[in-house]
Structures are given as structure tokens and as C-alpha cells.
Design a protein around this motif. Structure first.
Motif: not given
Ligand SMILES: [Zn+2]
Length: 494
Positions: A161-164, A194-199, A233-235, A250-252
Motif C-alpha cells: 500500500v503506497s502513499y498517494r 500485478y506490477l508494471e514498471k514505467i520506462d 498505487g502509482i509510485v 504501477v502496482y495493484g
């Protein structure tokens, strides 16, 4: 009554800083408590805007039995020493083993900790915790907005769970959200993640959630976090970290894997599509001085110069003097600057007393290339013991311990000095020295974004200034070696 073990180990590591975080740094209090272990931990974090505090309050209201482990944090800096990481990790793991039967574990982590011997230190910690409790016990961790979230973290934790917000005004609320997620899991919710990394890397000063693009994007995240999604969350990540995990994510997690993947992918697609909106806006010292001269600011609605590259909240030393020197040189009036970390200067001011004139070589103690102290005869305007409570939305409830402090005056420039470094993100840091920020025409703050929470409302204008310091504002200027292939070091305008 279900039993939950609660611990925390927070560090944001700027791998380009040569100053490591030692065990002593984790022991020392600053705005937040020093290392505490066992029952004293709950008391130490209570009432502070910290995830552990929010978690404890919410979990108690849900009638869980909480078992304290250890909690600690240290100022952002270079890598955490092997000694510090191993000793603190061992405390958490040993205490966890000694707990007896547990139903769950909650950890208050940052997510961008790098140790001397482990690049993904949060992932390694979660792996060790998982190894102790086994596959059947939920492990939930809260993460900072600047987490460089790794697949190891996502795999080893049941839920993250991440800060917003940035400024992080919702740290305690994030802990409370983690407690509610854990509550759902303990009541039987099945969890996939599910995790997706941004490039591309996002510069810190482009990550504020008070302005777009993240202002609107984070509202979408908040709206999408509803059943069957447990946590979303988006971190944006901490860019000054030369590790493979560096970058936005982006993680959920939730009970419907297909719905979850669709939701995370949609948010990731939006971040990719809006890349150009994250482009950096920086001002040189010369441009900032020219802007002040043009605007002729008056007390009441100060121009704020954010001295981001020496922000101790991102690995700076809070002692570079170039921007302040430029303001002294142009005879700027009604300037309030800080907070400079110089224990020797603070001690001299205390020895001479309020009203005294004192010859000092102020600042530039940590050897930032090209930096020299501001050598002059200062008037000691006010003294303080560095003990006060945070009043702004970010440092709310924080019990500061910055050692002897002084307010020094040179011409039209007043400089707040402390004996320990701390990001200038709360007006109480100046009011402790009887200086009212809004009564000034120009504020120089050693902060990147967090200052906006408490100073934003009084600001006439905000300029982010590229003055010397180790927290390089433009990630494209950093000598990366370990980023993932294809990673862009700055957002590209299309
Ligand atoms: Zn952060």
C-alpha cells in the motif's frame, strides 16, 4: 483475537551520495523517532504523520492484538552500511521468530533503500520476513511515494500500500489503509498482485501531486481502488538510485486477477501517454536573482526559491551556500533562508549569545565540489534548542530534535542554522527561532516539494533553483550504470 506483528525500517537511498547511512544514523532521532524496539515503539510513533502510527491506530480500532518489533528511519543519504542493514534486519527477523504464533505482519518501509551489499534492500528484507513466517501468513507493507518498487517486493509481500501524495500529507492515512487491506485479507480475501514498471525516470520536482499530471492521475487511482481491487498505487520512484529497480511503477493487488491487470495496465498506459507533462522546469541562480529583482517582492507573499539540489530530504547535506551568497551579493532584503546544517556555527552563536556579532565561516562543511563557506560577521538574532513539534500537514506531530539552533543575520538576509540536517518543510522550523516566514519577501528553502504542504499557501511564486548540491535535480545528468535496458533518464516531450 488475531495477532499482528508491527515493525518499520525506512531509508531513501541516493546512491550518488558518498555519505552512507550508519547504524548510529538510524539510532538518532531527527523529526522522527530514533530506533526503538519492543513496546516503546508504539508510544514513539504515536500522533505523528507516519504510516506505523496510522496502522497502529486503525488496527487497534479493528480490535487486533499488536506485537511490536522495531521501528527506525534515517535521513536520506548514500547507501545503508552493511552493518546497519544486517543489524536492523536481524532485529526484525529475530523478534518475529520470538513472537510465537502470528496471524499477520505489517511493515512500514520506504521502498527505495539500497544497502552497501544489496541493491534491492526492501525486497531482501521482505524475502527474509517471508522466510520466517512462511507462505500462509499475510505480510503487508506500506511504501513511500518514492519507492523503487521491485518484483521481489511484490512477490514477497501479500499486499503493498503506497502513499498517494507528494508532499506526503497522507503517511498516517496510508498506514491506516494498510490496516484495512490486512483486515480484508484476514477475513478471507484472496489476493493476486500485478506490477508494471514505467520506462522513464520522473524528476522529483515533477512528481508533486498538487499539480498535474499527478494531481489528476492520483485521483483516478483513488477512484479505481475499490472491490475487487484491494490496493492500487502509482509510485513515481526515487530517481537518484543507480539500481535496476529504479523508476516509476504501477502496482495493484486484489481478488480478480484479470480486472486487476486491466486496471494497472490502463494507468501505466496513461503515464506513458502523458510522459511529456513530467518534463523538468528549473531555474539557474542568475535567473532566480533576476526574477526577484524584476518582481521586487514585498513581505506578505514571499517568492520561494526551492534549493532542491541540497535538499536533505533527498540526500543533500543542507550546507551549500551558493544561492544564499548570490542573494547577499545583490543586497537582497527581507530574505529568510534555511535550514543550514552547521553544528559548529550553531555552537559559536550559543556561546556568544543573542545580540552578539560573531565571525563565522558558515556552511559548506561536507565538501560539495566548488562550494565554499559564507565567511562574514553575523548578528545572532535568536537561539533555540532545536526541540519543537511540527505543525504543518507533512511534519504534523513530528517531535524535532535538531540540536542547538540559531538565526543569524547578514545584511538583509537571515539564515536559520541547526546542528542536524532536516528538510525545510515546516514553518515551525523557523518559528522556533522567532522568525515568521510570511513576514519575509524571499524564502530560500532546502526542500524539493515537501515544503509546498506548509509554505504553498503563503507563496507569491515558487521557483525551483538548480544551485549546487548532491541531489541532482535532472536525472539525465546522473552517471547511471545499472538502469534497466531501455530506461530513459528523463521524460521526453513528444
Ligand atoms: Zn518520499
Amino acid at each position: 483475537m488475531a495477532r499482528i506483528a508491527v515493525g518499520g525500517f525506512q531509508h531513501e537511498t541516493n546512491t550518488f551520495s558518498a555519505v552512507p547511512a550508519t547504524f548510529t544514523d538510524f539510532e538518532a532521532p531527527d523529526a522522527w523517532p530514533g530506533l526503538t524496539r519492543g513496546a516503546a515503539m508504539f508510544e514513539a510513533v504515536a500522533g505523528i504523520n507516519l504510516p506505523a502510527a496510522g496502522f497502529v491506530q486503525e488496527a487497534r480500532s479493528l480490535h487486533y492484538e499488536l506485537v511490536p518489533l522495531a521501528w527506525c528511519s534515517a535521513q536520506p543519504s548514500g547507501r545503508v552500511t552493511r552493518d546497519a542493514f544486517e543489524r536492523i534486519a536481524a532485529m526484525l527477523v529475530d523478534d518475529l521468530r520470538a513472537c510465537g504464533n502470528l496471524d499477520a505482519v505489517y511493515l512500514d518501509l520506504h521502498g527505495a533503500m539500497v544497502a552497501e551489499h544489496v541493491d534491492d534492500a526492501d525486497g531482501e528484507l521482505l524475502r527474509r520476513v517471508r522466510a520466517v513466517v512462511g507462505a500462509g501468513v499475510p505480510v503487508v507493507a506500506s511504501l513511500d511515494f518514492h519507492a523503487n518498487l521491485s518484483s521481489e517486493m511484490a512477490c514477497c509481500a501479500t499486499a503493498l500500500v503506497s502513499y498517494r501524495t507528494y508532499p506526503h500529507v497522507d503517511m498516517a492515512e496510508c498506514g491506516a489503509r494498510a490496516a484495512r487491506v490486512l483486515h480484508d485479507i484476514l477475513r478471507g480475501a484472496q489476493v493476486a498482485s500485478y506490477l508494471e514498471k514505467i520506462d522513464y525516470l520522473i524528476p522529483l520536482t515533477s512528481q508533486s501531486t498538487l499539480v498535474d499530471p499527478l494531481h489528476s492521475v492520483m485521483r483516478e487511482v483513488e477512484a479505481a481502488e475499490r472491490a475487487p481491487v484491494l490496493s492500487l498505487g502509482i509510485v513515481p520512484g526515487f530517481p537518484a538510485a543507480d539500481v535496476a529497480e529504479c523508476g516509476p511503477s504501477v502496482y495493484g493487488c486484489g481478488s480478480d486477477a484479470f480486472h486487476l491487470a486491466t486496471t494497472v495496465r490502463q494507468l501505466a498506459a496513461e503515464l506513458r501517454q502523458r510522459e511529456g507533462e513530467f518534463a523538468l522546469e528549473l531555474h539557474t541562480i542568475e535567473h532566480a536573482i533576476a526574477a526577484i529583482r524584476r518582481a521586487a517582492p514585498a513581505p506578505g507573499r514571499p517568492i520561494i526559491l526551492a534549493d532542491t539540489q541540497d535538499n536533505p530530504g533527498a540526500g543533500g547535506h543542507a550546507d551549500t551556500m551558493s544561492l544564499i551568497k548570490a542573494l547577499v551579493a545583490c543586497d537582497a532584503r527581507s530574505v529568510l533562508a534555511g535550514v543550514i546544517c552547521d553544528p559548529g556555527a550553531a555552537s559559536r552563536a550559543h556561546a556568544e549569545g543573542e545580540g552578539a556579532q560573531v565571525e563565522l565561516s558558515l556552511g559548506a562543511r561536507t565538501g560539495t565540489p566548488g562550494e565554499t563557506p559564507l565567511a562574514a560577521r553575523f548578528k545572532v538574532i535568536a537561539l533555540g534548542d532545536g526541540r519543537f513539534t511540527g505543525t504543518g500537514p507533512f511534519y504534523r506531530g513530528a517531535r524535532f530534535e535538531l540540536g542547538p539552533m540559531a538565526l543569524l543575520e547578514l545584511g538583509g538576509v537571515r539564515i536559520a542554522v541547526a546542528s542536524r540536517k532536516q528538510q525545510a518543510a515546516d514553518q515551525a522550523m523557523f518559528r522556533h527561532l522567532r522568525a515568521e516566514p510570511a513576514d519575509h519577501a524571499v524564502l530560500v528553502l532546502k526542500s524539493s516539494v515537501h515544503f509546498r504542504a506548509d509554505f504553498g499557501a503563503i507563496a507569491g511564486r515558487i521557483l525551483v533553483v538548480e544551485a549546487p548540491g548532491p541531489n541532482i535535480a535532472d536525472p539525465a545528468k546522473l552517471p547511471f550504470r545499472k538502469l534497466r535496458p531501455g530506461m530513459r533518464t528523463s521524460p521526453q516531450r513528444r
